[in-house]
Design a protein around this motif. Structure first.
Motif, PDB file in Angstrom:
ATOM      1  N   THR A   5       1.257  -0.874   0.344  1.00  0.00           N
ATOM      2  CA  THR A   5       0.020   0.088   0.250  1.00  0.00           C
ATOM      3  C   THR A   5       0.677   1.301  -0.081  1.00  0.00           C
ATOM      4  N   ILE A   6       1.536   1.341   0.452  1.00  0.00           N
ATOM      5  CA  ILE A   6       2.939   2.528   0.921  1.00  0.00           C
ATOM      6  C   ILE A   6       3.236   2.506  -0.159  1.00  0.00           C
ATOM      7  N   SER A   7       3.812   1.528  -1.260  1.00  0.00           N
ATOM      8  CA  SER A   7       4.814   0.946  -2.480  1.00  0.00           C
ATOM      9  C   SER A   7       4.329   2.083  -2.944  1.00  0.00           C
ATOM     10  N   ASP A   8       2.278   1.295  -3.397  1.00  0.00           N
ATOM     11  CA  ASP A   8       1.676   2.152  -4.619  1.00  0.00           C
ATOM     12  C   ASP A   8       1.625   3.700  -4.335  1.00  0.00           C
ATOM     13  N   ARG A   9       1.676   3.653  -3.037  1.00  0.00           N
ATOM     14  CA  ARG A   9       1.184   5.195  -2.838  1.00  0.00           C
ATOM     15  C   ARG A   9       2.341   6.253  -3.894  1.00  0.00           C
ATOM     16  N   VAL A  10       3.330   5.531  -2.943  1.00  0.00           N
ATOM     17  CA  VAL A  10       4.746   6.366  -3.532  1.00  0.00           C
ATOM     18  C   VAL A  10       4.231   7.000  -4.722  1.00  0.00           C
ATOM     19  N   ASN A  11       4.293   6.295  -5.513  1.00  0.00           N
ATOM     20  CA  ASN A  11       4.435   5.773  -6.636  1.00  0.00           C
ATOM     21  C   ASN A  11       3.515   6.652  -7.804  1.00  0.00           C
ATOM     22  N   GLU A  12       2.181   6.430  -7.039  1.00  0.00           N
ATOM     23  CA  GLU A  12       1.140   7.558  -8.750  1.00  0.00           C
ATOM     24  C   GLU A  12       1.638   8.642  -7.636  1.00  0.00           C
ATOM     25  N   CYS A  13       2.253   9.033  -6.474  1.00  0.00           N
ATOM     26  CA  CYS A  13       2.338  10.533  -6.092  1.00  0.00           C
ATOM     27  C   CYS A  13       2.379  11.695  -6.924  1.00  0.00           C
ATOM     28  N   GLY A  14       3.181  10.833  -7.826  1.00  0.00           N
ATOM     29  CA  GLY A  14       3.378  11.981  -8.587  1.00  0.00           C
ATOM     30  C   GLY A  14       2.893  12.570  -9.435  1.00  0.00           C
ATOM     31  N   VAL A  15       2.094  11.264 -10.072  1.00  0.00           N
ATOM     32  CA  VAL A  15       0.858  11.461 -11.096  1.00  0.00           C
ATOM     33  C   VAL A  15      -0.102  12.183 -10.740  1.00  0.00           C
ATOM     34  N   LYS A  16      -1.454  12.070  -9.221  1.00  0.00           N
ATOM     35  CA  LYS A  16      -1.954  12.808  -9.011  1.00  0.00           C
ATOM     36  C   LYS A  16      -2.011  14.211  -7.827  1.00  0.00           C
ATOM     37  N   ASN A  17      -0.306  14.657  -7.722  1.00  0.00           N
ATOM     38  CA  ASN A  17      -0.165  15.557  -6.706  1.00  0.00           C
ATOM     39  C   ASN A  17       0.758  15.896  -7.667  1.00  0.00           C
ATOM     40  N   LEU A  18       0.342  17.213  -8.296  1.00  0.00           N
ATOM     41  CA  LEU A  18       1.618  17.876  -8.982  1.00  0.00           C
ATOM     42  C   LEU A  18       2.211  18.957  -9.054  1.00  0.00           C
ATOM     43  N   THR A  19       2.282  18.681  -7.559  1.00  0.00           N
ATOM     44  CA  THR A  19       3.127  19.701  -6.291  1.00  0.00           C
ATOM     45  C   THR A  19       4.524  18.419  -6.205  1.00  0.00           C
ATOM     46  N   ALA A  20       4.069  17.471  -6.215  1.00  0.00           N
ATOM     47  CA  ALA A  20       5.629  16.403  -6.164  1.00  0.00           C
ATOM     48  C   ALA A  20       6.106  15.849  -7.066  1.00  0.00           C
ATOM     49  N   GLU A  21       7.075  15.835  -6.308  1.00  0.00           N
ATOM     50  CA  GLU A  21       8.087  15.002  -7.708  1.00  0.00           C
ATOM     51  C   GLU A  21       9.200  13.565  -6.896  1.00  0.00           C
ATOM     52  N   VAL A  22       8.053  12.188  -7.598  1.00  0.00           N
ATOM     53  CA  VAL A  22       9.400  11.333  -6.811  1.00  0.00           C
ATOM     54  C   VAL A  22      10.689  10.982  -7.626  1.00  0.00           C
ATOM     55  N   ASP A  23      11.344  10.481  -7.326  1.00  0.00           N
ATOM     56  CA  ASP A  23      12.488  10.114  -8.367  1.00  0.00           C
ATOM     57  C   ASP A  23      13.351   8.738  -6.982  1.00  0.00           C
ATOM     58  N   GLN A  24      14.640   8.543  -7.851  1.00  0.00           N
ATOM     59  CA  GLN A  24      15.930   7.797  -7.161  1.00  0.00           C
ATOM     60  C   GLN A  24      15.172   6.494  -6.288  1.00  0.00           C
ATOM     61  N   ARG A  25      13.614   6.142  -7.065  1.00  0.00           N
ATOM     62  CA  ARG A  25      13.813   4.730  -6.537  1.00  0.00           C
ATOM     63  C   ARG A  25      14.602   3.940  -6.300  1.00  0.00           C
ATOM     64  N   ASP A  26      14.735   2.733  -5.550  1.00  0.00           N
ATOM     65  CA  ASP A  26      15.968   1.609  -6.194  1.00  0.00           C
ATOM     66  C   ASP A  26      14.696   0.663  -4.240  1.00  0.00           C
TER      67      ASP A  26
END
Length: 603
Positions: A512-533
């Motif tokens: 659930t946490i992983s899915d929320r982080v992955n979707e965050c950059g799409v659903k929240n235009l002020t958010a950027e998610v990178d450097q995933r590992d």
């Protein structure tokens, strides 16, 4: 040739063969080594009596008797000795004592039939009949010819090649103490027999009489005079210059100092809060060596002689804890290893100081009877000695002690990377020693005591929205650098740990946490998610990322986040950097992985 030279020559030239014979006869290489070493001690003690006869036969007979005083052989251990011929050992083990010894003496022992028969107390005629029948039975059992069996017998000798032969001086020194000890032991044994009114009779076969023979930790271990022997420890029990030199063969080493002052309280290495872990030792020794290279290479060995093995056990644990709790600025625990020994494991920790210059510390902890020994190697740069070389040197430090301390001597060692030892406070959480240096800040991280996270999760961000409220026992811990200047108020590390009712529920939470982080950059235009590992070991799995959120127009805040699961336990780690006060994604991933390792200390 002097008496000493004569014995030294005999011992040096015959030890390997005698050890091979005892291994083939007893079926257990550790028992064979200990018995053979002790037999040579007895040979030196009786040298004037046996030198003109057949001293090698004397040694083999004494060693065979001594196998019955050890634990006995260990079938389970033999099955794991993959470098030996287990099938042949088992076939030999099914024979009578006499037949087995005859065959081994005539192959590995290089003796003729008459000499072998004499050694096992048989007339030559009976020896011929016994060995003929025994070889025929062995041929049938193994389905091979005599020539093939003889080749396999000679091959058994390779299983003992890894043992390091003690020096002749070590054997003679131990024999001298043994002579003084034996008088006391014989008197005590006589009294015990008189009181008991009888004695136990066994065949003396180490393969057949394990249950009825007395248990001993090792030949000469757990003696009543172990403290008296330990008091005889002196600088001769410290590592030699040659042994220390194996840590860096390119440099020239020299002894810097040897200190026996029990009142000296100055720590001899980084991390320990005191010089000695035993508050009231019988004796202490600290020696330091230096190398002539440009990297300021240094080695320190400390020996603490305690008043009992129980006190020494506690001192050993305290020594390890000092390093696992290390709270020096910019010092980080990089790795940990276990030195595997049949007689008990030792620990090696690799630490690094990120000050200028970078300095690497390799620290080994050993324990032998009522003595603890610490070995510390320091060198400038990020590369220390090979762990294999350090492990052997650490074991050498024990080998120079165990004969005098009631400890366990062995040269059968291996090493492997392990998870770090527990910390004193909140051991399931990250420790201060796990946290990385930040920019040029020369201050120590500080962690507040763990508190309940059932209502508020300080590690949660606007993207993951991690909620541990369903886990009533969930706890959080915060880490900051309070004495550092110029750090913003939001800077720090937050970690939250929750123990879920099942592994399935823990997996679902992580997903659930992983899915929320992955979707965050799409659903929240002020958010950027990178450097995933992501990372995975046999014990835990984890994911890391970097989140950037716009909190006000033109102002963004960054988080480095991780979610780690170990069985039913989940840890969330969030680092809030600021500008140059940041770490790389790889460094943060290492911190997250360490959080997974620490979860093993959870409730």
């Amino acid at each position: 040739m002097t008496r000493v030279d004569e014995f030294n020559s005999f011992y040096t030239s015959t030890f390997s063969q005698a050890l091979q014979v005892m291994y083939a006869v007893s079926g257990d290489r550790q028992v064979a080594f200990e018995s053979t070493v002790d037999a040579y001690r007895r040979a030196w003690r009786d040298w004037s009596k046996i030198r003109e006869g057949n001293p090698l036969a004397y040694v083999r007979n004494e060693a065979w008797k001594l196998t019955g005083l050890s634990r006995g052989t260990h079938p389970l251990r033999r099955k794991h000795e993959e470098d030996s011929d287990i099938q042949l050992l088992e076939a030999l083990g099914e024979m009578t004592v006499t037949d087995r010894r005859l065959i081994v003496l005539m192959t590995l022992g290089n003796t003729d039939l008459e000499e072998a028969s004499q050694e096992v107390n048989l007339p030559a005629e009976e020896g011929i009949e016994s060995v003929t029948n025994a070889l025929a039975a062995l041929e049938t059992k193994l389905g091979q010819s005599i020539d093939e069996i003889e080749r396999r017998m000679n091959g058994l000798g390779q299983a003992t090649a890894s043992f390091q032969q003690p020096t002749p001086a070590t054997i003679r020194k131990a024999a001298k103490r043994g002579r003084q000890r034996n008088t006391v032991i014989l008197v005590a044994a006589s009294v015990a027999l008189a009181i008991g009114g009888g004695f136990i009779v066994t065949e003396g076969d180490a393969l057949d009489s394990r249950a009825s023979l007395p248990y001993r930790e090792k030949i000469g271990a757990e003696r009543t005079d172990v403290v008296l022997d330990a008091e005889n420890i002196d600088s001769g029990n410290l590592l030699t210059l040659e042994q220390v030199g194996q840590l860096d063969v390119q440099s020239v080493w020299s002894v810097e100092n040897t200190d026996e002052n029990i009142d000296n309280t100055t720590p001899y290495a980084t991390c320990p809060v005191k010089r000695f872990a035993d508050s009231d030792p019988l004796k202490v020794l600290v020696r330091t060596w230096t190398a002539n290279g440009k990297d300021k290479e240094r080695v320190a060995q400390a020996i603490e002689v305690s008043r009992s093995t129980k006190i020494a056990d506690a001192a050993y644990r305290r020594l390890v804890r000092w390093y696992s709790d290390c709270q020096h600025p910019r010092v980080q625990l990089v790795d940990s290893y276990s030195v595997k020994r049949p007689a008990g494991d030792f620990q090696i920790l690799l630490l690094r100081s990120h000050s200028t210059p970078v300095r690497t510390f390799t620290v080994g902890f050993s324990h032998s009877g009522n003595v603890t020994s610490t070995l510390v190697h320091e060198v400038d740069g990020a590369i220390g000695p090979r762990i294999g070389s350090f492990a052997r040197t650490l074991n050498n430090s024990v080998s120079r002690l165990c004969a005098d301390t009631g400890g366990n001597c062995t040269d059968l060692i291996s090493y492997q990377r392990t998870e770090p030892p527990r910390t004193s406070e909140d051991p399931a959480f990250l420790g201060i020693v796990d946290l990385p240096p930040i920019a040029e800040i020369d201050r120590v991280w500080v962690g507040v005591k763990a508190f309940s996270a059932a209502k508020v999760n300080p590690a949660a961000t606007g993207c993951d929205r991690a909620d541990f409220s369903a886990i009533k026992t969930a706890k959080s811990k915060l880490f900051v650098i309070p004495q550092a200047k110029d750090l913003p108020k939001e800077f720090g590390v937050a970690e939250t740990i929750g123990h879920f009712p099942s592994e399935k529920l823990a997996k679902e939470f992580v997903q659930t946490i992983s899915d929320r982080v992955n979707e965050c950059g799409v659903k929240n235009l002020t958010a950027e998610v990178d450097q995933r590992d992501s990372f995975r070991t046999t014990q835990y799995v984890g994911k890391t990322w970097r989140i950037s959120l716009e909190v006000t127009k033109g102002h963004r805040i960054t988080f480095r986040g991780a979610i780690i699961r170990r069985g039913s336990d989940v840890a969330q780690v969030t680092f809030t950097p600021s500008g140059k006060f940041d770490v790389s994604s790889k460094v943060f991933e290492a911190v997250a992985a360490r959080a997974g390792a620490r979860l093993r200390f959870g409730e």
